[in-house]
Design an enzyme around this catalytic site. Structure first.
Site, short mmCIF file in Angstrom:
data_model
loop_
_atom_site.label_atom_id
_atom_site.label_comp_id
_atom_site.label_asym_id
_atom_site.label_seq_id
_atom_site.Cartn_x
_atom_site.Cartn_y
_atom_site.Cartn_z
N SER A 294 0.84 -1.20 0.00
CA SER A 294 0.00 0.00 0.00
C SER A 294 0.87 1.24 0.00
CB SER A 294 -0.90 0.02 1.24
OG SER A 294 -0.15 0.38 2.40
N ASP A 295 0.31 2.36 -0.41
CA ASP A 295 0.97 3.64 -0.18
C ASP A 295 0.84 3.96 1.31
OD1 ASP A 295 2.30 6.01 -0.64
OD2 ASP A 295 1.16 6.48 -2.44
N ALA A 296 1.52 5.01 1.74
CA ALA A 296 1.61 5.31 3.17
C ALA A 296 0.23 5.45 3.81
CB ALA A 296 2.42 6.59 3.38
#
Length: 781
Positions: A294-296
């Site tokens: 996932s992105d942050a």
């Protein structure tokens, strides 16, 4: 570039070795009977399966959890020791990386090493031009060399994986992250994507001196409404398959080991929890076999997006959809909740095992179980390699785009002026040379435009500089509050008195000079994540400074620096020459000076359509023909509907003649290939580069198709008077498209227009026929 040696890299079963400067010993030897996963006779996949059988639910949940490391060592060491994380990011000190790995491989039950990730976007210690600038080079081989250097430097300090390349096809320059991508075109984007993955990974994952590539953001992030970062995205199936996905498919085809999912809602479903997107499309249709991260905070954000009920539900939704690892600013929801969710019957253990297996396979492929540590002495030598800086200089030179050159104002004659003023907010700002998403740079060795001109002229002229104006965002950068080692602190905002004094000083310097090089554009933090803009005007008082300088009647050339197209206004109308330099990186100032004085001939081309004003946005070359094509240029009554500069545009100090396209056969048969050729001649008196571009258009079929689509390009260097014939292949993959009615990839027979030339506006035209019956064809291949 010399071959980079990574001390300590070895195959399974190599004896223990003491790492110089690390103060740790890698515990190696024959695999114990209870540790079948340490057998060198097994493949990485088989080793992952063997280790998976020995893991508890909590250990599995920890392996799919990744945390940012900002702050003290102790709490993160404790998280590793307790099995709460399988990966860390934003750690770049090899000594700290070794300490953390020591905890992982000596103080945990199964001794599973960490995998370290980092934003290696356009360089690590050596900073290359920003990705949009690299795309402007139209030089995939050069981009591959640049990312190989970035990989070598990152791997030397202990980083195993880059959150790069960013493959979002961007057609709205208001969006700040346009700077991180390859522009508006899927064909050019795919070519650059393949080059970046090859540069990062080398021939295969686990190649010494290389790291795993992480293409992002899957998928559609750049289509945010209004160019507003993070906003929801609504994309038709036709646009998704024909425009957005091809660069990602290209990276899958060359073996990218990781993909990052996107933040935003895609057609009302968060991408991180979108099973159709991450499993059906990415894996089922494209054949991706690596792991998805996932992105942050993307997993937890599903709660904010009113999709998931709570963090536990978000973690289940994410991993069920096919998002294998959770990147988190704090303790990951996966580590905290997934084991309990499995026990409660909310998540089948097989789905959790699937994600863990993918991550462990990558760790085995990278050789981390055999060699988890890095050689700190060797790391210092790699980071200081002067060959890397030379490669960066060439990359910056090849990214330059000459936008205007009336009256042959450029190139300049080195000995023609006694006093030169290099002025403007970015004229001597080292941090602004580097662009966004660069953190581990060496600021003192970065060359500004002033330094480049001064060093190029040596004792031939007096060269002085003054900023004149200051560029400051109205809202602070998102990174101002994050303590990232190596990041330069922003300069305090000038008060009214200093603002007036600096302006007057720059004008006075210009007045006493024989030549003014005026740098204009944006500060580096005006592009990137969290840096979308509502307009494209030159910020601050730059136009006022430009007017004051032009009023002096002295020779003026303009160098623009930005991560997006800008509304040039009076600058375009009045400046005799404009050289667009983007953010050129560590040696960007040297590249600018060499181009200004003719040591190199700018040969870059725009990878994005450059609008006249923000009111035209989005504007791109590959639009469909309307029902009133004769009025195409009359869409607005107050300005021309045409862009300031078209896609593929760029001038040169020489001139080229490109012949109309010729073909080895007139008809493309099913499964066959046509060779399209043209002859290019340098008709000027300087050596120069031309980027020859091939475009096609389908005249009729089962869907309306864009007026032009890029299907080939070559950058070539020709001496004065030199002539060269080049060719491009066209086959079914060139003329196929995804049809929204058929819901598949199709080829429609009929007449196709073909153009070759120096930009998307070329008039060099011919036609071919595509034979056969209307048919469906294989998509991603």
């Amino acid at each position: 570039m010399r071959k980079v040696r990574l001390a300590g890299w070895a195959l399974a079963g190599v004896a223990a070795m003491t790492l110089a400067g690390a103060g740790v010993v890698a515990q190696q030897g024959a695999a114990a009977p209870s540790q079948r996963w340490m057998s060198a006779a097994l493949t990485p996949e088989q080793r992952a399966d063997a280790l998976l059988k020995a893991m508890t639910l909590e250990e599995k949940a920890g392996q799919i959890s990744q945390q940012f490391m900002f702050g003290e060592f102790t709490p993160f060491a404790a998280a590793v020791r307790s099995g709460k994380v399988g990966s860390l990011l934003f750690v770049t000190d090899p000594a700290i990386i070794n300490r953390l790995q020591k905890v992982a491989v000596e103080e945990t039950r199964l001794k599973i090493p960490l995998i370290f990730g980092y934003d290696v976007i356009h360089g690590f210690r050596t900073i290359f031009p920003v990705p949009l600038a690299n795309a402007a080079s139209w030089d995939p081989a050069g981009v591959e060399r640049a990312q190989a250097v970035a990989a070598a430097e990152a791997r030397a300090v202990g980083i195993h994986w880059a959150f790069s390349p960013m493959l979002d096809v961007a057609r709205d320059p208001r969006w700040g992250r346009i700077v991180e991508g390859n522009g508006e075109d899927p064909f050019l984007g795919a070519a650059m994507a393949r080059a970046q993955v090859r540069g990062f990974q080398g021939p295969a994952i686990g190649t010494p001196g290389h790291i795993i590539a992480g293409p992002k953001h899957f998928a559609g992030y750049a289509a945010a409404e209004g160019g507003r970062d993070y906003d929801s995205v609504y994309i038709s199936d036709s646009q998704l398959y024909n425009v957005i996905l091809p660069p990602f498919a290209a990276t899958v085809q060359v073996g990218a080991g990781n993909v990052m999912s996107a933040y935003m809602d895609l057609n009302d479903i968060p991408a991180v929890g979108n099973k159709w997107l991450l499993t059906d499309v990415l894996r089922g249709q494209m054949g991706f076999t690596g792991w998805v991260v996932s992105d942050a905070n993307g997993t937890k954000n599903q709660v904010v997006q009113n999709f998931a009920r709570d963090d536990a539900d978000a973690a289940v939704r994410s991993v069920s959809a096919g998002n294998d690892m959770e990147m988190s600013f704090g303790p990951a929801a996966s580590a905290e909740t997934l084991a309990a969710s499995v026990r409660a019957g909310k998540l089948p253990v097989a789905i959790l095992d699937r994600s863990v297996r993918r991550i462990l396979t990558a760790k085995f492929a990278m050789g981390l179980f055999e060699n988890p540590f890095v050689d700190e002495t060797a790391a210092r030598a790699t980071l200081s390699d002067p060959a890397h800086r030379q490669i960066a200089q060439v990359a910056a030179e090849r990214a330059l785009v000459l936008l205007k050159n009336n009256g042959k104002a450029l190139p300049l004659v080195p000995a023609a002026q006694k006093r030169v003023a290099v002025i403007g907010a970015t004229s001597h700002s080292k941090r602004d040379m580097l662009g966004p998403w660069s953190f581990q740079y060496d600021l003192p060795e970065t060359v500004t435009p002033f330094e480049g001109v001064r060093d190029r002229l040596g004792g031939m002229a007096t060269v002085e500089t003054a900023p004149g104006v200051q560029l400051k965002r109205a809202v602070p950068s998102m990174f101002d509050a994050i303590a990232i080692p190596g990041t330069a602190k922003p300069e305090p905002r000038w008060d009214a008195a200093r603002t007036r004094n600096e302006f007057d000083r720059a004008v006075a310097l210009a007045r006493k000079s024989d030549l003014i090089v005026l740098t204009m554009g944006e500060a580096e933090d005006m592009s990137g994540e969290g840096a979308s803009r509502s307009d494209l005007k030159l910020p601050g008082d730059q136009l006022t400074l430009f007017a004051a300088v032009m009023a002096l009647g002295k020779p003026v050339v303009v160098v623009t620096m930005s991560g997006r197209p800008l509304e040039l206004g009076d600058v375009q109308d009045r400046a005799p020459a404009i050289l667009h330099a983007w953010y050129g990186g560590t040696r960007g100032g040297t590249a600018i000076a060499r181009a200004l004085f003719g040591d190199v001939n700018p040969g870059g081309k725009l990878p994005i359509t450059w609008p006249r004003t923000v009111g035209q946005v989005p504007i791109y070359y590959a639009h469909n023909t309307t029902h009133a094509p004769k009025d195409q240029g009359k869409r607005y009554w107050d300005i021309p509907s045409t862009p300031q500069f078209e896609f593929g545009y760029g001038l040169s100090y020489t001139s080229f003649a490109i012949a109309p396209p010729a073909f080895d056969k007139a008809t493309l048969p099913p499964g066959g290939t046509i060779s399209v050729s043209t002859t290019v001649t340098n008709t000027g008196n300087r050596t120069g580069d031309e980027v020859v571009q091939l475009y096609i258009h389908q005249r009729a079929g089962r869907a309306s198709r864009p007026v032009r689509e890029l299907k080939g390009f070559q950058r070539i260097t020709l001496q004065p008077g030199e002539r060269r014939t080049i060719s491009f292949p066209l086959d079914e993959t060139s003329v196929r498209y995804w049809n929204a009615a058929v819901k598949d990839w199709v080829v429609d027979p009929g007449t196709f227009d073909v153009w070759v030339g120096s930009s998307s506006n070329t008039t060099n035209h011919a036609t071919i026929a595509v034979a056969g019956q209307p048919r469906t064809v294989r998509g991603w291949n």
